[in-house]
Each structure stands twice: as structure tokens, then as C-alpha cells.
Design an enzyme around this catalytic site. Structure first.
Site, PDB file in Angstrom:
ATOM      1  N   TYR A 154       0.875  -1.194   0.041  1.00 41.35           N
ATOM      2  CA  TYR A 154       0.106  -0.169  -0.069  1.00 41.35           C
ATOM      3  C   TYR A 154       1.007   1.334   0.137  1.00 41.35           C
ATOM      4  CZ  TYR A 154      -3.589   3.378   1.714  1.00 41.35           C
ATOM      5  OH  TYR A 154      -4.397   4.473   1.794  1.00 41.35           O
ATOM      6  N   ASN A 226       7.726  -2.117   2.658  1.00 38.15           N
ATOM      7  CA  ASN A 226       6.611  -1.270   2.857  1.00 38.15           C
ATOM      8  C   ASN A 226       6.119  -1.451   4.321  1.00 38.15           C
ATOM      9  OD1 ASN A 226       5.047   1.174   2.242  1.00 38.15           O
ATOM     10  ND2 ASN A 226       3.337  -0.114   2.208  1.00 38.15           N
TER      11      ASN A 226
END
Length: 387
Positions: A154, A226
């Protein structure tokens, strides 16, 4: 003419600087194990990697216009040759997506490239891969079916993720530019808008060469990082995140910051090897990836999608539709060096992604800072990890 000549020289200098961007070893961070020629997943012969990077706009986010900080990464196990490889996958925490894995578990084969992008672009990339197959005649049969493998993390804190900026053309670009050799890292491809362990994250890669009896094998890794809380960032065994807890903290000014918990995020890891491993053994390889993630500070938090896939380029004649075939298998009792190589390469690939990543300001002035190289080395010296 002088101005044009000066411009060309400046452009060449910029391109040269980008090509020579330092990696973790270059700034002095120590790692265990012996890397391959490129210290990349492309050290596994035949593996190709391509990117499409999308960067535009700045300031306040306007839905559909940006700022945009995203992209697509493509990993082709045997380049543009459709020759399925043995594969398997593993999830540490499943708050994420990797399409096509059900059939990989069932069949034992990876039949497609592996694509990595942002969370909201999995669908368009998956459809684009199918169209690319048709145009490239990937399958020679008149009738075929396949399940493209597309994974995501994301990037909505820096990227206009609901603007749906990844298009079919971006997936094509990543696939068509895939190549062997040195790879760009940091803010490239699917890793463009990603953050990791309190600093800017992104795309990273590494490899290890190991001896098993009289044979030499390579394990290569590519990550899209991430994930993780800054307080857990550990480099070469040193608590760097604790030491830098008040240094260059991310600036998150506007939504979706209210939904973010420290440690939220994801990591996708692709492991390639030329060792002759069968699907059940590749599951075991993928299951060792979390050890490397944990060494740098990953905890598999509730809000994290930690999904890993491993494949072997050995046994090139293994995939048959109607014929019997013979395959070579590495004995389980000899597999430990490959486990260790996987852990080492994952650890280094994540740090490589952070070392290469550049400070990025995205939507609404949200900002993620690059890992400060000098300060990191000062911390490692403080703990007597380096001289």
C-alpha cells in the site's frame, strides 16, 4: 550549440550518478555470506526484472490527478520464455494480496511472470498480463488458461492511490523492459511510493552463492519493502531505529493518517534459485523469509501483508502436459545452506532498498525521509559493529 552540449553533459552526469547510487555494502554496512556478481536476483541465470515508475505532481491531492508516486515491477523467471518453474509460497501475515497462489499450491508450478504494484492496481495489472500473453503468444496452444501472479503493498500515504494511475501500459512497460544484470533500487517500479521501518522504503535486491557438496548454487531475492515500526529498525544487529528515534521522522499531514498504526504496511519477497528444489522444498525456502525480515525489524503486524514466493529455475523440462518426465531433487539433508542464503539475502535486500531510496514528498505534503547514511554508520561505529 554550447548550451546543447552543456545540457547533454549534465544529462550524462545525472544518469551516471543514478547508475552509481550506493548500496548498503558501498557505505560500509557489513553482511554475512557471499553475493553473486550483481548481488541481485538476476544472478540466478535467466531471471529478468523490469520496472515502470510513475512520478508526477506535488502538493494537495486531487483525486485522479495526483500527486502520483507509484509503479509496477515485473520478474520473469525464465525471461520471455514460457517454461513454467517449480514454485511455492508462504504468508507470515495475510493482510495483503498475491493472486494466482491457489493454483501454485495445487500444481506446484509458476507459469507466469510475477508482478508487484500498489494495492489498488492488482486488477488492472492482472488483466494487462493476460493481454500481454495474447500479444506475445506466451501460450502456443489455441486453448489455454492461466492465473497471473500479482502482488501488492500500500502506497496511499504518498500516492494518489484512489486515482488509479497504474494503467495497462505500465504493466507492459515493466514486462517489455525486463532484463538481466544490474538492477535499480529504491524509488523504482512498484516500490516507488513505499515506506519502511520509519524511513523511505521501496525496491531492493540481493543474492548469495553457496556450495553444496561439489555443486555451486545461487539464491536471489527481490523485495518490495513497505513495513515495520521505526523503533524496531535493526541494521547489522544494531538498534538503529532506537538511536534515530527523533531523527527524520515521517511527516504525515492529511488522511489516511488517522487509520495508520505504527508498523502497518507490507512486504513482498520473491526468492529465486537455480538449485534443484521441488515445490515442497520451495515452501520451506519461502517459510525462511520471515527470519530475514525479522532480523531488520519486521514483526508481521496485524496491518501488514507479508507474502513470499520462491521458485527454482532448475529442471527445465519438468513441466509437461502429456509426457512423463524425470527431475533432479536436492536431498533435504543438504538444504540448510540454501535456508541460510535466503535469510541473508532477504536481510540485505531490505537494507539495500532503504539505502537506495530517496526522500519523497507525496500527497498533501506527506513526506518520507531517506535513510541517513552517515548517521547510520555513526551508530554502527558506536556499537563497535564497524571501525
Amino acid at each position: 550549440m554550447k548550451i546543447l552540449h552543456l545540457f547533454c553533459l549534465l544529462l550524462c552526469f545525472q544518469l551516471s550518478s543514478q547508475a552509481q547510487k550506493p548500496r548498503a555494502r558501498d557505505i560500509g554496512i557489513p553482511f554475512d555470506g557471499t553475493p553473486g556478481t550483481f548481488n541481485a536476483i538476476t544472478d540466478v541465470k535467466g531471471v529478468e526484472v523490469g520496472y515502470s515508475t510513475i512520478i508526477s505532481g506535488e502538493g494537495k491531492n486531487v483525486l485522479g490527478k495526483g500527486p502520483v508516486r507509484t509503479g509496477v515491477t515485473a520478474i520473469l523467471p525464465r525471461g520471455r520464455t514460457n517454461n513454467p518453474v517449480f514454485a511455492n509460497w508462504y504468508s507470515l501475515n495475510g493482510n495483503g494480496e498475491m493472486t494466482g497462489t491457489t493454483w501454485i499450491t495445487e500444481s506446484g508450478f509458476l507459469e507466469t511472470p510475477i508482478m508487484i504494484t500498489n494495492t489498488n492496481s492488482v486488477g488492472v495489472v492482472r488483466d494487462a498480463v493476460l493481454k500481454w500473453f495474447v500479444e506475445k503468444h506466451w501460450y502456443k496452444e489455441n486453448f489455454w488458461y492461466t492465473y497471473p501472479v500479482v502482488a501488492e503493498t500500500y502506497d496511499g500515504f504518498l500516492n494518489d492511490i484512489y486515482g488509479f494511475h497504474v494503467k495497462e501500459s505500465n504493466a507492459y512497460e515493466a514486462l517489455n523492459t525486463a532484463a538481466t544484470g544490474k538492477l535499480k533500487e529504491g524509488n523504482v517500479g512498484g516500490g516507488t511510493g513505499m515506506m519502511c521501518l520509519g524511513f523511505k522504503g521501496g525496491t531492493g535486491t540481493s543474492s548469495r552463492v553457496v556450495k553444496v557438496r561439489d555443486s555451486t548454487y545461487t539464491v536471489g531475492v527481490l523485495v518490495q519493502s513497505n513495513f515495520g515500526a521505526k523503533r524496531n529498525l535493526t541494521i547489522a544487529g544494531v538498534p538503529v531505529g532506537v538511536e534515530l528515534k527523533d531523527t527524520l521522522n515521517s511527516v504525515l499531514k492529511a488522511p489516511p493518517i488517522h487509520y495508520r498504526q505504527e508498523g502497518d504496511g507490507s512486504i513482498i519477497v520473491v526468492v529465486a534459485t537455480d538449485a534443484p528444489l521441488l515445490p515442497h522444498q520451495l515452501k520451506r525456502i519461502a517459510a525462511r523469509v520471515p527470519i530475514g525480515v525479522g532480523k531488520v525489524g519486521g514483526r508481521g503486524e496485524n496491518g501488514s501483508g507479508d507474502i513470499f514466493i520462491a521458485f527454482s529455475t532448475a529442471n527445465p523440462n519438468a513441466f509437461q502436459r502429456t509426457s512423463f518426465t524425470k527431475v533432479t531433487e536436492l536431498p533435504n539433508d543438504l538444504i540448510n545452506p540454501l535456508f541460510e542464503a535466503t535469510v541473508q539475502a532477504v536481510e540485505e535486500a531490505i537494507i539495500n532498498a532503504m539505502v537506495a531510496a530517496e526522500t519523497t514528498e507525496g500527497i498533501n505534503g506527506n513526506k518520507s525521509y531517506a535513510l541517513p547514511h552517515k548517521l547510520v554508520m555513526d551508530v554502527l561505529k558506536k556499537y563497535n559493529r564497524v571501525k
